[in-house]
Scaffold this active site. Sequence first.
Site, PDB file in Angstrom:
ATOM      1  N   GLU A 148      71.834  36.046  60.558  1.00 60.24           N
ATOM      2  CA  GLU A 148      71.908  37.328  60.130  1.00 60.24           C
ATOM      3  C   GLU A 148      71.776  37.815  62.460  1.00 60.24           C
ATOM      4  OE1 GLU A 148      69.863  35.446  58.942  1.00 60.24           O
ATOM      5  OE2 GLU A 148      69.455  36.355  56.978  1.00 60.24           O
ATOM      6  N   ARG A 162      65.332  40.510  60.905  1.00 56.04           N
ATOM      7  CA  ARG A 162      65.686  38.810  61.316  1.00 56.04           C
ATOM      8  C   ARG A 162      66.728  39.748  62.852  1.00 56.04           C
ATOM      9  NH1 ARG A 162      65.938  33.459  60.116  1.00 56.04           N
ATOM     10  NH2 ARG A 162      63.394  33.389  59.668  1.00 56.04           N
ATOM     11  N   LYS A 187      71.590  19.998  44.200  1.00 59.52           N
ATOM     12  CA  LYS A 187      71.016  20.954  43.987  1.00 59.52           C
ATOM     13  C   LYS A 187      70.494  21.083  42.203  1.00 59.52           C
ATOM     14  CE  LYS A 187      70.270  25.283  45.559  1.00 59.52           C
ATOM     15  NZ  LYS A 187      71.215  26.288  46.829  1.00 59.52           N
TER      16      LYS A 187
HETATM   17  C1  LIG Z   1      66.710  34.282  56.867  1.00 62.52           C
HETATM   18  C2  LIG Z   1      66.558  34.405  55.556  1.00 62.52           C
HETATM   19  N1  LIG Z   1      68.258  34.878  55.552  1.00 62.52           N
HETATM   20  C3  LIG Z   1      68.726  34.643  54.135  1.00 62.52           C
HETATM   21  C4  LIG Z   1      68.106  33.962  52.999  1.00 62.52           C
HETATM   22  C5  LIG Z   1      68.254  34.066  51.689  1.00 62.52           C
HETATM   23  N2  LIG Z   1      68.464  32.097  51.164  1.00 62.52           N
HETATM   24  C6  LIG Z   1      67.632  32.494  50.283  1.00 62.52           C
HETATM   25  S1  LIG Z   1      67.629  30.518  50.211  1.00 62.52           S
HETATM   26  C7  LIG Z   1      68.937  30.288  51.134  1.00 62.52           C
HETATM   27  C8  LIG Z   1      69.465  29.743  50.665  1.00 62.52           C
HETATM   28  C9  LIG Z   1      69.394  28.622  50.923  1.00 62.52           C
HETATM   29  O1  LIG Z   1      69.677  26.734  51.436  1.00 62.52           O
HETATM   30  P1  LIG Z   1      69.268  25.124  52.209  1.00 62.52           P
HETATM   31  O2  LIG Z   1      67.928  25.978  53.160  1.00 62.52           O
HETATM   32  O3  LIG Z   1      70.295  24.507  51.738  1.00 62.52           O
HETATM   33  O4  LIG Z   1      68.489  25.007  50.326  1.00 62.52           O
HETATM   34  P2  LIG Z   1      69.069  25.039  49.234  1.00 62.52           P
HETATM   35  O5  LIG Z   1      68.632  25.758  48.578  1.00 62.52           O
HETATM   36  O6  LIG Z   1      70.066  24.135  49.490  1.00 62.52           O
HETATM   37  O7  LIG Z   1      67.829  23.356  48.951  1.00 62.52           O
HETATM   38  C10 LIG Z   1      69.177  32.021  51.159  1.00 62.52           C
HETATM   39  C11 LIG Z   1      70.011  31.978  52.166  1.00 62.52           C
HETATM   40  C12 LIG Z   1      66.532  33.716  53.548  1.00 62.52           C
HETATM   41  N3  LIG Z   1      65.652  33.273  52.991  1.00 62.52           N
HETATM   42  N4  LIG Z   1      66.243  34.036  54.432  1.00 62.52           N
HETATM   43 MG   LIG Z   2      71.718  23.291  50.409  1.00 61.92          MG
END
Ligand SMILES: Cc1ncc(C[n+]2csc(CCOP(=O)(O)OP(=O)(O)O)c2C)c(N)n1
Ligand SMILES: [Mg+2]
Length: 640
Positions: free
Chosen positions: A368, A396, A282
Amino acid sequence: MTLFESMHNPEALKRLPADQLPVLAQEIRDFLVESCSQTGGHLGPSLGVVELTIALHRVFDSPKDPILFDTGHQAYAHKVLTGRHDFTNLKSEGGLSGYPSRAESEHDFIENSHASTALSYADGMAKANEVRGLSDRSVVAVIGDGALTGGMAWEALNNIAAKKDRRLVVVVNDNGRSYSPTMGGLADHLASLRMTPGYEQALDLAKNTLNRTPVVGQPLYEALHGLKKGIKDAIQPQMMFEDLGLKYLGPIDGHDEPALEKALRRARDFGGPVIVHVITQKGKGYAPAENHDEDQFHAPGPFDVATGEAKPGSKALKWTSVFADTMVEIGAEREDVVAITAAMLHPTGLNRFADAYPDRIFDVGIAEQHAATAATGMAMNGLHPVVAVYATFLNRCFDQVLMDAALHRQGVTFCLDRAGVTGNDGASHNGMWDMSILQVVPGLRLAAPRDAERLRTLVREAVAVEDAPTVVRYPKGAVPEELPAIGEVGSMDLLRRAGEGHSEDLLIVGVGTMAQVACEVADRMADQGIGVTVIDPLWVKPLDEALIAEAARHRVVAVVEDNGRTGGVGDAVARLLRDHDVDVPVRTFGIAQEFLDHAKRDTILQQQGLTPQELSRKLTETVSRHTEGATDPALEDENA
Ligand SMILES: Cc1ncc(C[n+]2csc(CCOP(=O)(O)OP(=O)(O)O)c2C)c(N)n1
Ligand SMILES: [Mg+2]
Ligand SMILES: CC(=O)[C@@H](O)[C@H](O)COP(=O)(O)O
């Protein structure tokens, strides 16, 4: 013209000589760093998938082969490679959306930013290809290691694995992070797979060598290939994906574009469901992001390119910070209070609680639903959990709030940050649903603070309730000035009383931060000799029945809330008065029940008419009509 400027569509990318790709990748990175330094945005996630996105668009034929991005926050390179190069007003009115947008491009499919959905879309699309006889088409879903901790992803994988000859490519973009390091057994499993890079490369080397070896080569390679699984199982943890029945390719270096292309071509041509496990970093390519401990520039605001330092912004106290400090105070007073986050420890402010009480914080991943029901289990077993999520993500786990926490009358407190209009993250991030959907939950108590002091008080009141779920919801950003009450009406705060000598023309029920707006409206209308009373209910569910008599004293009642109008507090007030035969006209003001385009919060509030100017204008007309006794059916819906 730079390579970047020539990238108007994936065909241009496909035509690019392979030795130009590193140059293009660098140009994309330079562009994203520069543009996000001005506008803010999901820089870290997007920097991490530059090579992956290039490889995807060179191997697959979007949009015939849909390329889906889970959560969609990592799709900036995809936007560039599909011809969108003006990021000037990213996430602002009239600018590009911060997520894929079907209105922007035929290459975009999933617009909402709610995690863990892409594999379900992919399963559906692959089934549609099969039913329509288009089985030569591929569907590709890119899902992060964080999103893979969401339950929906496993529902989808179970279905995807059911059909061995249905083309579908799942790319696990494994950077080991959600915001913080991704938690849980799955994350540990992925980490163990990451620890053994090169199995594919080793196998390919063997294959290439053996293929050149006449006679014994191929059979030996097959034996080796069979052995590979055994070796992997033996040397590294159970190959979970393969045991699910999914072909697994990886782990692949997610910044080695040729290796990515090779793996993706194999996956494309496999003819069935394949997992391509890609290891990325990242923030790759921008040191301040790579080295940013908290979240690797997951979603920074504007920053200085040279240093990565945030540009000077508002130093105002934020709602999240007030919640964070309140939780630390409560944690010292109540050993039974624990906190749960769904992979958003810092964004919700629970990191301070975690620092103070490391044994009483639980990060469940982007889960969630699990959070809500695990919290119910905690409450059943003597704890009082506080679940902190963004308001939009409470959707959710609606069923879990209803049928687990509320049905069992358990003292679980949900604190909803980013409630109301958030704005620049688009339709799926506005917290405009909670005060509608939660109205139907029997026994649940719902509060909306108007300022920091009320937030502190209401969170404390919420965690004191042990026989029902409680919810406290508050918006994104800075808290407004304190707005003290001038009295009480039952348990509600009286903020303005129609001035001496004024008739009681209008009662405004100001919900949450709209109480501040209601007072500005009252002051404007008082200047015109209209008597306005303003009440902040604090707890909007259940409503205090003292409101009934108060309403009956006025000619018109107005309810103003930062929530969707349908089924919101306004409708609850109207129902309460109707149920008690109080026939005072009720006008409800809130967010139109629509999916709102991205824009800044203030812009949207202006568009929705939720400003003192617009509300005063409308309510002056309404009151004057009712004062003269005339009624105008067209006014049945003020926001129409
Ligand atoms: C249902 C839900 N919960 C929380 C979030 C907040 N959120 C946005 S991106 C993220 C982290 C995503 O991690 P990953 O899938 O590993 O993607 P990366 O940012 O590492 O590319 C979160 C928790 C969301 N978008 N949707
Ligand atoms: Mg990730
Ligand atoms: C994609 C996602 O859900 C989060 O990254 C969100 O965009 C962050 O929102 P805030 O910037 O309001 O924390």
